[in-house]
Design a protein around this motif. Structure first.
Motif, PDB file in Angstrom:
ATOM      1  N   PRO A 265      13.352  48.745  69.583  1.00 41.62           N
ATOM      2  CA  PRO A 265      13.530  50.351  69.122  1.00 41.62           C
ATOM      3  C   PRO A 265      13.106  51.063  67.566  1.00 41.62           C
ATOM      4  N   ILE A 266      13.616  52.317  67.942  1.00 37.95           N
ATOM      5  CA  ILE A 266      13.187  53.082  67.254  1.00 37.95           C
ATOM      6  C   ILE A 266      13.921  53.028  65.628  1.00 37.95           C
ATOM      7  N   SER A 267      12.856  52.667  64.893  1.00 39.84           N
ATOM      8  CA  SER A 267      13.694  52.553  63.331  1.00 39.84           C
ATOM      9  C   SER A 267      14.039  53.674  62.570  1.00 39.84           C
ATOM     10  N   SER A 268      12.731  54.845  62.931  1.00 36.40           N
ATOM     11  CA  SER A 268      12.904  55.689  62.141  1.00 36.40           C
ATOM     12  C   SER A 268      12.167  57.199  63.062  1.00 36.40           C
ATOM     13  N   VAL A 269      12.252  58.006  63.136  1.00 35.20           N
ATOM     14  CA  VAL A 269      11.387  59.486  63.512  1.00 35.20           C
ATOM     15  C   VAL A 269      11.405  59.905  62.389  1.00 35.20           C
ATOM     16  N   ASP A 270      10.152  60.472  62.399  1.00 35.57           N
ATOM     17  CA  ASP A 270       9.599  61.260  61.115  1.00 35.57           C
ATOM     18  C   ASP A 270      10.187  61.248  59.902  1.00 35.57           C
ATOM     19  N   ASP A 271      10.367  60.196  60.095  1.00 36.56           N
ATOM     20  CA  ASP A 271      10.924  59.480  58.623  1.00 36.56           C
ATOM     21  C   ASP A 271      12.875  59.503  58.555  1.00 36.56           C
ATOM     22  N   ARG A 272      13.517  60.092  58.945  1.00 42.03           N
ATOM     23  CA  ARG A 272      14.487  60.656  59.007  1.00 42.03           C
ATOM     24  C   ARG A 272      14.995  58.586  59.081  1.00 42.03           C
ATOM     25  N   LEU A 273      15.559  58.214  59.142  1.00 41.13           N
ATOM     26  CA  LEU A 273      16.081  56.396  59.353  1.00 41.13           C
ATOM     27  C   LEU A 273      17.166  56.466  60.823  1.00 41.13           C
ATOM     28  N   ILE A 274      17.018  55.860  61.562  1.00 44.69           N
ATOM     29  CA  ILE A 274      17.842  55.505  62.851  1.00 44.69           C
ATOM     30  C   ILE A 274      18.660  54.732  62.467  1.00 44.69           C
ATOM     31  N   GLY A 275      20.368  55.387  62.207  1.00 45.37           N
ATOM     32  CA  GLY A 275      21.169  54.497  62.056  1.00 45.37           C
ATOM     33  C   GLY A 275      21.065  53.958  59.802  1.00 45.37           C
ATOM     34  N   ASP A 276      20.427  52.577  60.166  1.00 41.02           N
ATOM     35  CA  ASP A 276      19.825  52.509  58.507  1.00 41.02           C
ATOM     36  C   ASP A 276      19.146  51.983  59.155  1.00 41.02           C
ATOM     37  N   GLY A 277      18.237  51.867  60.302  1.00 41.31           N
ATOM     38  CA  GLY A 277      16.539  52.626  59.767  1.00 41.31           C
ATOM     39  C   GLY A 277      16.600  50.635  60.539  1.00 41.31           C
ATOM     40  N   ARG A 278      17.608  49.650  61.241  1.00 39.35           N
ATOM     41  CA  ARG A 278      17.334  48.022  61.912  1.00 39.35           C
ATOM     42  C   ARG A 278      17.760  48.592  63.018  1.00 39.35           C
ATOM     43  N   PRO A 279      17.218  47.842  64.627  1.00 37.51           N
ATOM     44  CA  PRO A 279      17.998  47.913  65.533  1.00 37.51           C
ATOM     45  C   PRO A 279      19.322  47.770  65.437  1.00 37.51           C
ATOM     46  N   GLY A 280      20.346  48.780  66.230  1.00 41.82           N
ATOM     47  CA  GLY A 280      21.602  48.963  66.399  1.00 41.82           C
ATOM     48  C   GLY A 280      22.082  47.646  67.267  1.00 41.82           C
ATOM     49  N   PRO A 281      23.793  47.445  67.696  1.00 36.48           N
ATOM     50  CA  PRO A 281      24.004  46.536  68.315  1.00 36.48           C
ATOM     51  C   PRO A 281      23.404  46.148  69.592  1.00 36.48           C
ATOM     52  N   VAL A 282      24.059  47.944  70.442  1.00 34.82           N
ATOM     53  CA  VAL A 282      23.539  47.681  71.873  1.00 34.82           C
ATOM     54  C   VAL A 282      21.860  47.809  71.895  1.00 34.82           C
ATOM     55  N   THR A 283      21.210  48.465  71.127  1.00 33.46           N
ATOM     56  CA  THR A 283      19.634  48.329  71.672  1.00 33.46           C
ATOM     57  C   THR A 283      19.383  47.080  71.473  1.00 33.46           C
ATOM     58  N   THR A 284      19.957  45.779  70.788  1.00 28.86           N
ATOM     59  CA  THR A 284      19.998  44.857  70.575  1.00 28.86           C
ATOM     60  C   THR A 284      20.173  43.596  72.051  1.00 28.86           C
ATOM     61  N   GLU A 285      21.123  44.246  72.162  1.00 31.67           N
ATOM     62  CA  GLU A 285      21.733  44.071  73.633  1.00 31.67           C
ATOM     63  C   GLU A 285      21.250  43.816  75.250  1.00 31.67           C
ATOM     64  N   ILE A 286      20.853  45.067  74.709  1.00 31.45           N
ATOM     65  CA  ILE A 286      19.751  45.632  75.988  1.00 31.45           C
ATOM     66  C   ILE A 286      18.503  45.025  76.139  1.00 31.45           C
ATOM     67  N   GLN A 287      18.163  44.974  74.862  1.00 30.34           N
ATOM     68  CA  GLN A 287      16.604  44.098  74.692  1.00 30.34           C
ATOM     69  C   GLN A 287      17.079  42.544  75.010  1.00 30.34           C
ATOM     70  N   LYS A 288      17.750  42.039  74.395  1.00 29.26           N
ATOM     71  CA  LYS A 288      18.485  40.746  75.061  1.00 29.26           C
ATOM     72  C   LYS A 288      18.549  40.847  76.639  1.00 29.26           C
ATOM     73  N   ALA A 289      19.220  41.563  77.359  1.00 27.61           N
ATOM     74  CA  ALA A 289      18.922  41.706  78.265  1.00 27.61           C
ATOM     75  C   ALA A 289      17.910  41.641  79.589  1.00 27.61           C
ATOM     76  N   TYR A 290      16.970  42.554  78.705  1.00 26.95           N
ATOM     77  CA  TYR A 290      15.782  43.392  79.844  1.00 26.95           C
ATOM     78  C   TYR A 290      15.251  41.728  79.913  1.00 26.95           C
ATOM     79  N   PHE A 291      14.787  40.633  78.528  1.00 25.78           N
ATOM     80  CA  PHE A 291      14.127  39.583  78.451  1.00 25.78           C
ATOM     81  C   PHE A 291      14.580  38.809  79.578  1.00 25.78           C
ATOM     82  N   ALA A 292      15.481  38.800  79.135  1.00 25.45           N
ATOM     83  CA  ALA A 292      16.279  37.526  80.740  1.00 25.45           C
ATOM     84  C   ALA A 292      15.928  37.862  81.626  1.00 25.45           C
ATOM     85  N   ALA A 293      15.914  39.207  81.968  1.00 30.85           N
ATOM     86  CA  ALA A 293      15.818  39.468  83.907  1.00 30.85           C
ATOM     87  C   ALA A 293      14.898  39.303  83.306  1.00 30.85           C
ATOM     88  N   VAL A 294      13.085  40.028  83.137  1.00 31.89           N
ATOM     89  CA  VAL A 294      12.503  40.132  83.317  1.00 31.89           C
ATOM     90  C   VAL A 294      11.824  38.036  83.814  1.00 31.89           C
TER      91      VAL A 294
END
Ligand code: PMP
Length: 308
Positions: A265-294
């Motif tokens: 997850p990217i939490s900020s770019v040039d000090d601008r928070l992405i969303g609230d700065g925490r991993p978002g639900p879609v990112t987390t869902e894709i990350q989990k699916a990636y780890f399960a696949a590999v």
């Protein structure tokens, strides 16, 4: 990131003891940076260790060599078998990182590489998370680099060439010295390109967008393609479209993808928070699916696994 030695490295058809895997100081690639390489990971799965998308990585390695007009003395299948051999013979059952390298050897000097011998090596060692466990869990802080990504007509960005990574290292050092985790590079035309060793995605209004090689001089990432497939299977739309800097600042979510980095997850770019700065639900869902696949936990992605 320190390397943990293993027993053998495959060099030109033989398994050579780790400490004896040496080359001459006048090796051509060491001087002019004309070599090609890959980064591959193997993971433990319920049915034994498996190399993730091995053939796709070796195909890209051969494509990089083709762009550089390097005449590789091994077939795709021989390269895949060399990779399996280093994982097997080093007993890397818990997974590892693999580093195939094709380089121009000893015997010729000067800027015409065509007469050089072409040598091949494949090494493997256990390697942890590239951007840190905290980065994978909580996100990384990114900075737009003052270094531009290569113009594809100055350096062929479709090739994973050793010397091309000077550009990535300059950007990485700049970002780290400024207190960030990783850099994002812009293409010569100002569009967002990629990170120093990763592609990136943003999510806006439920749609994922990632820059394409043709409009941003990115490397066509195998993890990028994997995430494209996984995200579509989860029902998300995925587009390869140009992005500008402020698209990153305004994204609902953002993450980067790469074999070494995995999905982070990217939490900020040039000090601008992405969303609230925490991993978002879609990112987390894709990350989990990636780890399960590999890790061989998803039957529909079995064909991506190459057991040693
Ligand atoms: N871009 C660059 C510049 C890279 O070095 C890498 C790592 N190979 C990537 C993107 C991600 O590619 P992949 O997902 O195939 O590892």
């Amino acid at each position: 990131m320190p390397i943990t030695p293993t027993k053998y490295i495959w060099m030109d058809g033989e398994l050579v003891e780790w400490d004896k895997a040496q080359i001459h100081i006048l090796t051509h690639t060491l001087h002019y940076g004309m070599g090609v390489f890959e980064g591959i990971r193997a993971y433990p799965t319920p049915n034994g260790v498996a190399i993730f998308r091995l053939e796709d990585h070796m195909k890209r390695l051969l494509a990089s060599a083709r762009i550089f007009m390097m005449d590789v003395p091994y077939s795709l299948e021989e390269l895949c078998e060399a990779a399996r051999a280093v994982v097997r013979e080093n007993n890397l059952d818990q997974g590892c990182y693999l580093r195939p390298l094709i380089y121009l050897g000893y015997g010729e000097m000067g800027l015409n590489p065509l007469p050089c011998t072409v040598n091949v090596a494949v090494a493997a060692w256990p390697w942890g998370t590239y951007l840190g466990d905290d980065g994978v869990a909580n996100g990384v802080r990114m900075k737009i680099s003052s270094w531009r990504r290569h113009d594809p007509n100055a350096m062929p960005t479709a090739a994973k060439g050793t010397g091309m990574y000077i550009n990535s290292s300059l950007a990485k050092v700049e970002a780290i010295k400024a207190g960030y985790d990783e850099a994002i590079m812009l293409a010569p035309n100002g569009n967002v390109s990629e990170c120093t060793g990763e592609n990136l995605f943003i999510l806006e209004n439920g749609t994922l967008t990632t820059p394409h090689i043709a409009h941003a001089g990115t490397l066509g990432g195998i993890t990028q393609q994997t995430v494209e497939t996984i995200a579509r299977d989860l029902g998300y739309e995925v587009n390869y479209e140009p992005l500008i800097r402020t698209d990153l600042y305004l994204a609902d979510e953002a993450f980067l993808t790469g074999t070494a980095a995995e999905v982070v997850p990217i939490s900020s770019v040039d000090d601008r928070l992405i969303g609230d700065g925490r991993p978002g639900p879609v990112t987390t869902e894709i990350q989990k699916a990636y780890f399960a696949a590999v890790r061989g936990e998803v039957t529909r992605y079995e064909s991506w696994l190459d057991r040693v």
